[in-house]
Enzyme design. Structure first.
Site, short mmCIF file in Angstrom:
data_model
loop_
_atom_site.label_atom_id
_atom_site.label_comp_id
_atom_site.label_asym_id
_atom_site.label_seq_id
_atom_site.Cartn_x
_atom_site.Cartn_y
_atom_site.Cartn_z
N LYS A 1 -10.33 -2.59 -3.50
CA LYS A 1 -11.18 -1.39 -3.47
C LYS A 1 -10.40 -0.18 -3.92
O LYS A 1 -10.96 0.76 -4.44
CB LYS A 1 -11.61 -1.12 -2.02
N LYS B 1 -4.38 -8.65 -6.77
CA LYS B 1 -5.62 -8.89 -6.01
C LYS B 1 -6.69 -7.87 -6.42
O LYS B 1 -6.37 -6.70 -6.65
CB LYS B 1 -5.26 -8.70 -4.53
N LYS C 1 0.83 -1.21 0.00
CA LYS C 1 0.00 0.00 0.00
C LYS C 1 0.86 1.25 0.00
O LYS C 1 0.49 2.25 -0.60
CB LYS C 1 -0.96 0.00 1.18
P1 TYM Z 1 -10.48 -4.69 3.83
O1 TYM Z 1 -11.53 -3.70 4.17
O2 TYM Z 1 -9.40 -4.26 2.91
O3 TYM Z 1 -11.16 -5.97 3.22
C1 TYM Z 1 -12.27 -6.55 3.86
C2 TYM Z 1 -12.19 -8.06 3.76
O4 TYM Z 1 -12.24 -8.46 2.39
C3 TYM Z 1 -11.17 -9.36 2.12
N1 TYM Z 1 -10.71 -9.15 0.73
C4 TYM Z 1 -10.64 -10.13 -0.19
N2 TYM Z 1 -10.93 -11.43 -0.12
C5 TYM Z 1 -10.75 -12.17 -1.25
N3 TYM Z 1 -10.30 -11.64 -2.42
C6 TYM Z 1 -10.01 -10.32 -2.53
N4 TYM Z 1 -9.59 -9.79 -3.65
C7 TYM Z 1 -10.17 -9.50 -1.37
N5 TYM Z 1 -9.98 -8.19 -1.11
C8 TYM Z 1 -10.32 -7.99 0.18
C9 TYM Z 1 -10.08 -8.95 3.10
O5 TYM Z 1 -9.15 -10.00 3.31
C10 TYM Z 1 -10.89 -8.65 4.34
O6 TYM Z 1 -11.16 -9.83 5.05
N6 TYM Z 1 -7.67 -4.64 7.98
C11 TYM Z 1 -8.85 -5.18 7.35
C12 TYM Z 1 -10.15 -4.81 8.06
C13 TYM Z 1 -10.13 -5.10 9.54
C14 TYM Z 1 -10.34 -6.38 10.15
C15 TYM Z 1 -10.21 -6.13 11.53
C16 TYM Z 1 -10.61 -7.65 9.63
C17 TYM Z 1 -9.91 -4.20 10.51
N7 TYM Z 1 -9.95 -4.80 11.71
C18 TYM Z 1 -10.35 -7.17 12.45
C19 TYM Z 1 -10.75 -8.68 10.58
C20 TYM Z 1 -10.62 -8.44 11.96
C21 TYM Z 1 -8.94 -4.66 5.93
O7 TYM Z 1 -8.29 -3.74 5.57
O8 TYM Z 1 -9.86 -5.30 5.16
#
Ligand code: TYM
Length: 373
Positions: free
Chosen positions: A240, A237, A119
């Site tokens: 967003k 990947k 990132k």
């Molecule tokens: P975030 O918001 O970027 O993504 C949310 C969830 O979506 C999953 N994800 C994917 N899974 C499969 N293929 C993809 N291309 C893909 N892109 C995103 C991510 O793995 C995630 O599970 N730090 C985390 C959010 C968070 C969190 C937490 C998660 C904050 N605190 C505590 C679990 C527990 C994040 O940035 O996810």
């Protein structure tokens, strides 16, 4: 006895895409329905995580509500006391515990996190308008790339650097053992286990340690973590915050727009549908998406399509499934009632504060900030 906790968070930095849906949202909601009586399920909006990379802050409130509506449209029940839906910043213990754990986390440990590396490269490569403007004014009409680089680095924030600590606190405050996340978050889950284990050793079991990644996959009935790839560049990947929307299918994309994205997905010239992510990343990604849309195991779907040589027909099949899925999903989204979300936030945030404050107090006592009476 307290119930086991299943917990996940999805950032509100942009609209959600099918990777977020299949990687984290759907598995959590399926578990919420399956274990209604046996578990507590926390699906929360990590709003403090939303601006680790630049966003439009005027839009954040709308985005938070929009994400909550997406949870409900995906099937999250709002009328169950053991299902919590909350905004992270409404539970101040998350920030307080983060400071404490920051002081037990090594700089080296954080700099090894691949998400930070990826990132920060992305932020550096896309300096925002302000950085460009200052640079233009000060240096050589914007030609001084050295200075521009330096200024851009300022955009890689301390928040982006230590957000895995905040994420660890999100999990540990509730003693969550099951954390459904996509493959890209596995390293953060491992870090959560490390810091919890280290604190437990030093301070006599202050935290419940979440299960290791392989156990998580077992619990969610999967062989491995999910990673949906970008349709235009299947070596990356689906994200967003991708530079272009061409390869990303958002849950609110018009179904025919999504179908077009699939029809123009990058494939290969082998003219042979088969699951081989190394040699055929584009075709393999489409097979994976098809399996998820159909709710069928990947090997069955592969067996159905194997050897097909006409990629146009294969893509049409995936595009049709996607169109049906999005049409049904968006109809549910249109029916979501905001009043029910607001009352679920209120109920859940009161309960989340109670639980999180209990853990925080235990840690404060352990590190000497509160007396151990
Ligand atoms: P975030 O918001 O970027 O993504 C949310 C969830 O979506 C999953 N994800 C994917 N899974 C499969 N293929 C993809 N291309 C893909 N892109 C995103 C991510 O793995 C995630 O599970 N730090 C985390 C959010 C968070 C969190 C937490 C998660 C904050 N605190 C505590 C679990 C527990 C994040 O940035 O996810």
């Amino acid at each position: 006895m307290t119930k086991p906790v299943i917990l996940t968070g999805i950032r509100a930095n942009n609209d959600l895409h099918i990777g977020n849906y299949f990687g984290a949202m759907l598995p959590t909601i399926e578990m919420a329905k399956k274990h209604t009586d046996g578990c507590q399920v926390n699906l929360f909006i990590p709003d403090l995580h939303s601006f680790t990379t630049p966003i439009d802050h005027d839009n954040l409130q709308d985005q938070i509500m929009h994400n909550a509506r997406l949870f409900v449209a995906s099937g999250l029940p709002l009328d169950n006391d053991d299902i919590l839906i909350y905004r992270q910043s409404y539970v101040p213990a998350h920030s307080e515990l983060t400071w404490i754990l920051d002081c037990f986390t090594g700089m080296g440990e954080m700099s090894r996190m691949t998400q930070f590396k990826d990132k920060s490269k992305q932020v550096e490569a896309t300096p925002d308008e302000h950085v460009k403007e200052v640079s233009r004014e000060l240096f050589d009409g914007g030609k001084s790339t050295l200075m521009l680089d330096k200024l851009s680095q300022e955009r890689v924030t301390v928040g982006l650097f230590n957000y895995p600590v905040l994420m660890a606190c999100d999990i540990l405050l509730y003693g969550a053992q099951y954390v459904p996340v996509g493959d890209d978050q596995s390293q953060h889950l491992e870090f959560t286990r490390d810091i919890a284990g280290r604190m437990n050793k030093k301070f006599d079991n202050v935290f419940t340690v979440p299960y290791e990644v392989s156990k998580q996959h077992e619990f969610f009935g999967k062989g491995q973590g999910l990673r949906i790839m970008d349709l235009a560049d299947p070596t990356k990947k689906m994200s967003k915050s991708a530079d272009s929307d061409k390869g990303v299918i958002f849950l609110t994309d018009e179904p025919d727009v999504a179908a077009k994205k699939i029809m123009s997905a990058t494939t290969d010239d082998l003219a042979n549908v088969s699951y081989n992510p190394i040699e055929q990343p584009g075709v393999s990604n489409l097979l994976q998406i098809l399996a998820l849309l159909r709710g069928q195991p990947l090997d069955e779907v592969e067996a159905d399509c194997k050897g097909q040589s006409n990629y146009g027909e294969f893509k049409r099949m995936v595009a049709d499934e996607m169109t049906n899925f999005l049409t049904a999903f968006q109809a549910k989204l249109a029916d979501v009632d905001d009043t029910a979300i607001h009352s679920a936030f209120k109920r859940s945030e009161a309960r989340a504060n109670e639980q999180a404050n209990r853990t925080l107090h235990r840690v404060q006592q352990a590190v000497g900030l509160r007396s151990k009476d």
